[in-house]
Design a protein around this motif. Structure first.
Motif, PDB file in Angstrom:
ATOM      1  N   LEU A  67      11.133  48.972   2.991  1.00 57.56           N
ATOM      2  CA  LEU A  67      11.053  50.173   2.058  1.00 57.56           C
ATOM      3  C   LEU A  67       9.814  51.227   2.338  1.00 57.56           C
ATOM      4  O   LEU A  67      10.031  52.384   2.096  1.00 57.56           O
ATOM      5  N   LYS A  68       8.632  50.465   2.200  1.00 62.67           N
ATOM      6  CA  LYS A  68       7.353  51.514   2.649  1.00 62.67           C
ATOM      7  C   LYS A  68       7.797  52.109   3.829  1.00 62.67           C
ATOM      8  O   LYS A  68       6.981  53.309   3.764  1.00 62.67           O
ATOM      9  N   ALA A  69       8.345  51.791   4.702  1.00 67.10           N
ATOM     10  CA  ALA A  69       8.606  52.497   5.733  1.00 67.10           C
ATOM     11  C   ALA A  69       9.784  53.477   5.830  1.00 67.10           C
ATOM     12  O   ALA A  69      10.066  54.221   6.879  1.00 67.10           O
ATOM     13  N   GLY A  70      10.245  53.465   4.686  1.00 63.94           N
ATOM     14  CA  GLY A  70      11.209  54.706   4.203  1.00 63.94           C
ATOM     15  C   GLY A  70      12.515  54.144   4.745  1.00 63.94           C
ATOM     16  O   GLY A  70      13.303  55.200   4.658  1.00 63.94           O
ATOM     17  N   GLY A  71      12.863  52.868   4.784  1.00 63.97           N
ATOM     18  CA  GLY A  71      14.192  52.356   5.076  1.00 63.97           C
ATOM     19  C   GLY A  71      15.039  52.514   3.975  1.00 63.97           C
ATOM     20  O   GLY A  71      14.707  52.546   2.841  1.00 63.97           O
ATOM     21  N   THR A  72      16.119  52.609   4.154  1.00 70.59           N
ATOM     22  CA  THR A  72      17.480  52.378   3.301  1.00 70.59           C
ATOM     23  C   THR A  72      18.063  51.157   3.263  1.00 70.59           C
ATOM     24  O   THR A  72      18.745  50.762   4.508  1.00 70.59           O
TER      25      THR A  72
END
Length: 276
Positions: free
Chosen positions: A117-122
């Protein structure tokens, strides 16, 4: 249904198919299936030439993981026109991924999810998994991961990424009971299913208007669409990045065709169309 299995086996990229088993296939009970299959062999071999570069949303299933109450969950999700790519390794580096109860077999799943999530994942989460993660102190923020009463989909911004949580009711729309009956989606379920597919369309081809039991197979510049229902279906594709406005038909079984507008796919019951 016997023929459906053959087409799906080819679309999944299997280099060889073994029919099980000879004794049954020559018996009065199953001989009709074998006789229906035999004339399709050339067609199946032709279809196989278009199968490469299979892609979709990574679906994480650690080895030997227990499903809890989500047995066979990947099958009905795929039957909602959500293309999945099974993986036994956590899909780090992916822009999106599907997580089910199986993921909890990985003892480091929650820290990995936080990094994802920190990497912007969905992260697409089943209702069952979201319920078990709700309140976990290792997750950032204090947002509830439960679905509000009467709601079948919820998106939650969390830790720099996004969780898309969907109700158990959506995969059940693809179930067929012992009398060959299927549930009819309520207006609320149709709305939630369209919202789920719109979220999927940011990462993989899907169809926003297909009924349940229509599957989408992305194949390196091509897309196969299969109608597993007992009714004719007209549907359209989404999630191609807006770069394609018209398609070309490259393969079709009997009763499937690309309409003259080169956008609408027309599929007879249990038929298949491949476009590029």
């Amino acid at each position: 249904f016997y023929l459906d299995q053959a087409y799906v086996s080819v679309l999944a990229g299997a280099p060889e198919i073994m029919l099980f088993h000879y004794g049954s296939l020559i018996s009065p009970e199953y001989r009709a299936q074998a006789e229906a299959f035999a004339p399709r062999r050339t067609e199946l071999e032709s279809l196989a030439k278009y199968v490469e570069g299979w892609n979709g949303i990574p679906a994480y299933k650690p080895p030997s993981s227990e499903p809890g109450n989500e047995e066979y969950i990947f099958d009905p999700i795929g039957m909602l026109a959500v293309p999945l790519v099974p993986t036994a390794k956590f899909p780090e580096g992916s822009r999106a991924a599907l997580f089910t109860n199986h993921a909890l077999e990985d003892k480091e799943f929650v820290p990995k999810l936080v990094t994802f999530l920190k990497a912007g994942g969905t992260a697409f989460l089943t209702e069952g998994l979201a319920h078990r993660l709700n309140g976990d102190p290792r997750l950032p923020g204090k947002e509830s991961l439960g679905l509000p009463k009467g709601k079948d989909l919820q998106s939650v911004e969390l830790g720099g990424g996004k969780l898309v949580i969907f109700s158990d009711a959506l995969p059940r729309l693809a179930y067929v009971d012992s009398q060959n009956r299927v549930a009819q989606p309520s207006p609320e379920q149709r709305e939630a299913l369209e919202a789920l597919r719109k979220a999927v369309a940011d990462f993989a081809p899907t169809s926003l208007d297909a009924p349940p039991r229509v599957a989408v197979f992305p194949l390196k510049g091509r897309v196969a669409v299969v109608n597993f229902t007992e009714l004719p279906v007209d549907c359209h594709l989404a999630g191609l990045g807006g770069m394609v406005s018209r398609f070309k038909q490259v393969f079709a079984t009997q009763g499937a065709q690309l309409a003259s507008d080169r956008v609408t796919m027309r599929l007879a019951p249990h038929s298949l169309l491949v476009i590029e």
